[in-house]
Structures are given as structure tokens and as C-alpha cells.
Design an enzyme around this catalytic site. Structure first.
Site, PDB file in Angstrom:
ATOM      1  NE  ARG A  69      -8.183   8.295  12.710  1.00 27.88           N
ATOM      2  CZ  ARG A  69      -8.826   8.399  13.853  1.00 27.88           C
ATOM      3  NH1 ARG A  69      -9.619   9.442  14.081  1.00 27.88           N
ATOM      4  NH2 ARG A  69      -8.725   7.476  14.776  1.00 27.88           N
ATOM      5  CE1 TYR A 198      -0.996   9.056  10.867  1.00 31.12           C
ATOM      6  CE2 TYR A 198      -3.343   9.534  10.751  1.00 31.12           C
ATOM      7  CZ  TYR A 198      -2.303   8.689  11.086  1.00 31.12           C
ATOM      8  OH  TYR A 198      -2.585   7.469  11.613  1.00 31.12           O
ATOM      9  CE  LYS A 207      -9.500   5.142   9.733  1.00 27.20           C
ATOM     10  NZ  LYS A 207     -10.052   3.876  10.235  1.00 27.20           N
ATOM     11  CG  HIS A 227     -13.510   1.935  12.339  1.00 29.45           C
ATOM     12  ND1 HIS A 227     -13.099   2.386  13.575  1.00 29.45           N
ATOM     13  CD2 HIS A 227     -12.361   1.797  11.609  1.00 29.45           C
ATOM     14  CE1 HIS A 227     -11.787   2.524  13.597  1.00 29.45           C
ATOM     15  NE2 HIS A 227     -11.313   2.162  12.425  1.00 29.45           N
ATOM     16  CB  SER A 249      -8.058   4.026  16.112  1.00 33.45           C
ATOM     17  OG  SER A 249      -9.091   4.538  15.307  1.00 33.45           O
ATOM     18  CB  CYS A 251      -8.611  -1.585  20.169  1.00 37.56           C
ATOM     19  SG  CYS A 251      -8.791  -0.167  21.241  1.00 37.56           S
ATOM     20  CG  ASP A 276      -9.390   0.702   9.240  1.00 33.03           C
ATOM     21  OD1 ASP A 276      -9.547   0.613  10.470  1.00 33.03           O
ATOM     22  OD2 ASP A 276      -9.306   1.792   8.645  1.00 33.03           O
ATOM     23  NE  ARG A 371      -1.468   4.424  12.224  1.00 33.15           N
ATOM     24  CZ  ARG A 371      -2.753   4.125  12.361  1.00 33.15           C
ATOM     25  NH1 ARG A 371      -3.298   3.216  11.575  1.00 33.15           N
ATOM     26  NH2 ARG A 371      -3.489   4.684  13.273  1.00 33.15           N
TER      27      ARG A 371
HETATM   28  C1  OXD Z   1      -7.572   4.541  12.508  1.00 30.87           C
HETATM   29  C2  OXD Z   1      -6.864   3.976  11.351  1.00 30.87           C
HETATM   30  O1  OXD Z   1      -7.094   5.516  13.101  1.00 30.87           O
HETATM   31  O2  OXD Z   1      -7.331   2.937  10.856  1.00 30.87           O
HETATM   32  O3  OXD Z   1      -8.634   4.010  12.867  1.00 30.87           O
HETATM   33  O4  OXD Z   1      -5.861   4.544  10.918  1.00 30.87           O
HETATM   34 MN    MN Z   2      -9.252   2.415  11.653  1.00 29.95          MN
END
Ligand code: OXD
Ligand code: MN
Length: 590
Positions: A69, A198, A207, A227, A249, A251, A276, A371
């Protein structure tokens, strides 16, 4: 149907602007998916994975300049700048459109425009929202098919929702970061995204709609878009206590959401509802109820393996799209630790840039933000209630971050208002999920810094208001799995063992676990954590639960300019909690 006619009219306008050669309305069928995948295999955009080991799975390599992102190119376009707040980049809607419209003009010449109606939220849920993305990327379409309910379910819901839909215009453009913009128009409930393919920039349901626009709508309409992962902790009596967890993100949200309990034989089990995003609404019983708007996972690959997250490994074992991972000679995905401890891939593995890794010894084999996109239904721990139209009732919120020092393993806020302050002050060391330097502490309130579609000060105000409206607000906790000793070793084993921390929370919620009151909140007494069978010395436990006065004074001081930025938008209650923390720290013995 007026809804569908409005959809068609919107698409017509988009086509007039972008001038595609062809317009394809997507239905979300398996047949359509196979056709698009077939095209990408034929033109070299995708590789097929080993059909025996990873059936119906594919590898996609993105442009090397388009791997995460791009928060610097993401804008909230509201009439008033202060509505976007210091937490967002802002452009006036008119200026944004004037600047970016020329980039869309004719951009789809020679390309196909895919029209994708999709649903965020369980089918038939009163909380589900209809999105409409037009895009020139077949990769995006295939990802949307996994992460949303695409096609007919969306059209069916359109009527129920009185024709309301949320349009998003997407083009990969020329993929130049100089011409990349992710624009949100919350007042118009519209997204424009150009120049990136992306995930978070291009799958507009995730998002863009489910967090940035939805957080704005929640503020205006009295609900919340967060989130957050959603999990259910089943206790030995069979009862399930649901929790929402907000972590920045990369973590460990996905790992926690899919935790495999080492104490399953004692009756403790974790169910996954989402990894998420959570949409939360007050229910008639005075609790907050959460739905996961997504249909799949877009998870970080590196580090995922059968020891750290076997449920993710099972989820991605078929029907999966891998992005920017390595490709072994027998067409399996590769990333660091795909087998526990494995740091080097098999000879002949192709790196994420498409070259034999031996030829590029300095390049990562898999991008750190590589990913997997996998259907949630494939997760062995998926909750039987994950698609309940009303959602699941939430008893706890867990905030967390990646901190080598300062934050103890776990603590509980004194009450809702204090909990809002704890979330507001959250800091975490940065990761590869966004472009920029990795490993510096940044304030990431409620893990929403990149995703809050309005002024963060007003967002905290909204949290405080919500707390007053719910008779039984969730308890609020903060965790840190990442605390290190002076030699840089992690103090806590993490992963499955985190269930022990969830069990302590469960004990706090149900009135059975002890805690000691400290300046920052309630911290477990050493024997209130069930550590049976774990090799953790009392010294290590002491370090994990220590509140260091000087570290916290430093933390407090770091928060001053952060909160200061919000000026009049900072709720008085948050400022008061910050002062109250100072008084409690002052009163701590040296
Ligand atoms: C993020 C995702 O970046 O979930 O938080 O992809
Ligand atoms: Mn996320």
C-alpha cells in the site's frame, strides 16, 4: 430494477471516461474465473502451481514498484480539510478529480473493462453492502472473487438495500508511482484508484470501502468499521467468548485469528470469524455485534508455516493466488520459513522478480510483503457463525503492537474511556505492509492510522459516544507479543501460546482472573496466567509484566505532540486520560 439501471448508468459513465475496447460484466462463476486465469497463464502474467500439491492455485508477480500500500499516495477528499484530519492526506474533491481525471481519460483503450458487482458482509445480512468495481486488471477480478461475494449475491442484495451501491473506478494506469492515486470521496461514497494493482490499493472492497468509507459511514450512522480480526474463544464448558483484535498491518492478526490452541485437550479452542476487518453495531441486548465483511484472506506469506499458523497453511493449500512469492522448480510457493527454520529455497527457485535466486543473491526470494489470497471457507478453524447475518457478540477488544520495550505482555484498561485512550495512544514498530522504513515506532491508533476515513480526533470522539450507547461495552485490553530482553531475544513464545493471554482475558471478562492495578491499567498477577507446561522462568515473566516508569514517561512524552496535532478535534476525555496517566506515573516509585 432501478438499482441495476443505476449500476449500468455508472458503468457507462466510467466507460465514456476510460474508453475500454471491451466491457465484461463479471458474474463470479468458476467458469469465468478459469477463463481469466487461463488468459493470464497464456500471456505470462501468472504461473500455475503444482496441481497435486496446490490444486487450482496460481502465482502472480506484480510490477516491482507496486508491492505494498502506498499511504503517501492515498487521499481522503472531503469538502473540509479538517474532516480528513492530520492523519490523512487531503485534497478537495473538485481538485482531486481535476488532477486525476486526465489520467483516467482513455486509459482503458486496448484493454478490457471488467465490471464487478460484489458484496461485503454475509449474504442476506442487514449489514452487508454492495460494491461495484470497474477495473482493467484480471488479477484484481480474480482476487475479488476470493475476498468478496461476487456477482449474483451482490445483485440480490442491491434490491434489499434500496438500490444503494458503492462504486469504485480502478485502473492500473501505467503503474507509475508518479501517476498513482488512491482517492476516497466519503461524502460521495466513491473511490478512484489508478496506477497500482496491489491488494490494498486495488481491491477496492477491502481497505477503501470496508474501512475508509465505512468508518466515515459508521461515524455518521452510529456504527463502527474497524481494522480488527474477530475470534471466538471456546472454553471448557463449550461457551464461546468473541473478541475483536486491532493490530497494525503484519503484526500477527491473521495468526491470532487462526490460533491453534496447545490447550485444546483442556477444552480451549479458537474459532476464526475474520482476520482483518470488523463492522460492529449495537444489538438490542446492549452488546456490540460484529460481522466480517470479507469472504477470504489476503495474508502476509513470509513466516507462515505449519508451526506458526497451520490453519493458514491449510487455507492456502488450494484455490489460492500467491503474489510475489518464490517459485520452486516443482512449482510450489516459497518464502522464508515456509518450513520452520528454512531460510534458503531449493536450488533453482525463481525469485519474486522472476529470476533464479542464485543469480540475484542480494534480492529477497519472496518479497517481504508477499501475500496469499485464499477463501475463508477453507480455514479449518472457521467459526460456524462466521456468516451469521447479525454477526457475533463481542466481549473484548484487544489492541496491540510490536514493541521491543515499554508495553507489557498484556494489560486491561480501567474502563471504556481509558480503553479508548489506550487504543488512541497505540504505537508500533513499522513493517513491510506499507512502503517506507521498517522498524521505527509510529503511532497507529486502533491500528487505523492508514484506514480511518476521517479526522482521527473525531474518530476517538465516535468511540467515546459508542461506549455511552452500549449497555455492555466490551472490556479493552492491550497486548505485546514482541517484547525483547536486553540481548534482543523475544521474551514470549507467541503464536499458539498466545491462547494463555486470551484465557486471562476470558478470566477478567467472567470475573475469575486476578490482576494488579498499575499506572497503565490492570496487569496479570504472575499466577493468574496459566503457564502450565511452558518453560518460562519467573524472571522472564517478571520482565514480560514489568511497567518501567522511565520507559512509560518517555512514551507519555512521545504522545504529547501526537495528540497535540488534533487540536480542537481531540476529545476532552482523551486529553484527560493522558493527564491522568501522567499523574499515575508521577506517583510511581522510582
Ligand atoms: C494491511 C492488509 O496492510 O491487511 O493491513 O493488507
Ligand atoms: Mn490489514
Amino acid at each position: 430494477m432501478p438499482g441495476t439501471a443505476a449500476l449500468a448508468a455508472w458503468v457507462e459513465d466510467a466507460a465514456r471516461l476510460t474508453r475500454p475496447d471491451k466491457i465484461v460484466w463479471c458474474d463470479g462463476s468458476e467458469e469465468e474465473y478459469q477463463r481469466l486465469v487461463g488468459e493470464m497463464l497464456a500471456n505470462g502474467q501468472m504461473d500455475r502451481m503444482n496441481e497435486d500439491a496446490y490444486p487450482n492455485s496460481y502465482l502472480y508477480r506484480s510490477n516491482p514498484n507496486d508491492v505494498a500500500r502506498t499511504e503517501g499516495l492515498t487521499f481522503i477528499c472531503t469538502e473540509r480539510e479538517e474532516d480528513a484530519g492530520p492523519n490523512n492526506n487531503w485534497m478537495a474533491p473538485k481538485d482531486a478529480k481535476e488532477k486525476v481525471r486526465p489520467l483516467f481519460e482513455g486509459v482503458m483503450r486496448g484493454r478490457t473493462m471488467y465490471v464487478v458487482p460484489y458484496l461485503m458482509g454475509p449474504v442476506g445480512s442487514p449489514h452487508a453492502k454492495v460494491g461495484l468495481e470497474v477495473t482493467d486488471s484480471a488479477y484484481v477480478v480474480c482476487n475479488l472473487r476470493i475476498t468478496t461475494r461476487m456477482g449474483q449475491p451482490a445483485l440480490d442484495q442491491l434490491e434489499k438495500n434500496g438500490g444503494e451501491f458503492f462504486p469504485g473506478l480502478h485502473s492500473v494506469g501505467d503503474l507509475s508511482p508518479d501517476r498513482r492515486f488512491i482517492l476516497h470521496f466519503p461524502e460521495e461514497k466513491l473511490v478512484w484508484s489508478i496506477g497500482s494493482g496491489y491488494g490494498g490499493n486495488a481491491l477496492l472492497g477491502k481497505k477503501c470501502l470496508s474501512l475508509r468509507l465505512a468508518s466515515w459511514m459508521g461515524w455518521k450512522e452510529g456504527w463502527m468499521a474497524e481494522h480488527m480480526l474477530i475470534l471466538g474463544l471456546q472454553d471448557p464448558s463449550g461457551n464461546v467468548t468473541y473478541m475483536g483484535g486491532a493490530f497494525p498491518s503484519a503484526c500477527g492478526k491473521t495468526n491470532l485469528a487462526m490460533l491453534v490452541s496447545p490447550l485444546a485437550d483442556q477444552g480451549w479452542k479458537v474459532w476464526t470469524v475474520g482476520d482483518d476487518i470488523a463492522w460492529l453495531r449495537p444489538g438490542p441486548d446492549g452488546r456490540l455485534w460484529a460481522v466480517n465483511p470479507e469472504n477470504g484472506f489476503f495474508g502476509v506469506a513470509p513466516g507462515t508455516n505449519n508451526a506458526t499458523n497451520p490453519n493458514a497453511m491449510a487455507s492456502l493449500s488450494k484455490n489460492t493466488i500467491f503474489t510475489n512469492v518464490g517459485l520452486t522448480p516443482d512449482h510450489r510457493p516459497w518464502w522464508p520459513e515456509i518450513q520452520p527454520g528454512e531460510k534458503t529455497p531449493p536450488a533453482g527457485t525463481i525469485n519474486w522478480l522472476g529470476h533464479p535466486f542464485e543469480e540475484q543473491p542480494d534480492a529477497a526470494v519472496a518479497h517481504p510483503n508477499s501475500r496469499f489470497t485464499a477463501p475463508a471457507s477453507q480455514c479449518p478453524s472457521i467459526s460456524p457463525h462466521w456468516e451469521d447475518p447479525q454477526g457475533v457478540p463481542i466481549s473484548a477488544f484487544i489492541f496491540g503492537g510490536r514493541r521491543a520495550r515499554v508495553a507489557p505482555l498484556v494489560y486491561q484498561a480501567f474502563n471504556w474511556q481509558h480503553g479508548v485512550f489506550v487504543g488512541a495512544g497505540m504505537g508500533s514498530e513499522t513493517t513491510a505492509a506499507a512502503t517506507g522504513k521498517v522498524g521505527v515506532v509510529r503511532r497507529d491508533p486502533m491500528a487505523m492510522k492508514p484506514f480511518c476515513g476521517y479526522n482521527m480526533g473525531d474518530y476517538w470522539g465516535h468511540w467515546l459516544t459508542m461506549g455511552k450507547q452500549i449497555a455492555n461495552p466490551p472490556a479493552i485490553f492491550h497486548v505485546n507479543w514482541f517484547r525483547k530482553d536486553d540481548d534482543g531475544h523475544f521474551l514470549w513464545p507467541g503464536f499458539g501460546q498466545n491462547v494463555r493471554v486470551l484465557m486471562w482475558m476470558h478470566g477478567r471478562i467472567h470475573g475469575t482472573a486476578d490482576a494488579r492495578e498499575t499506572a497503565i491499567g490492570y496487569v496479570p498477577t504472575p499466577d493468574s496466567l496459566d503457564l502450565d507446561g511452558l518453560d518460562i522462568s519467573s524472571k522472564t515473566l517478571g520482565q514480560l509484566l514489568t511497567i518501567d516508569k522511565h520507559d512509560w514517561e518517555q512514551e507519555w512524552t512521545d504522545q504529547v505532540p501526537f495528540f497535540g496535532q488534533f487540536g480542537d478535534h481531540l476529545p476532552a476525555a482523551v486529553a484527560a486520560e493522558h493527564q491522568a496517566l501522567k499523574r499515575r506515573l508521577d506517583a510511581m516509585p522510582e
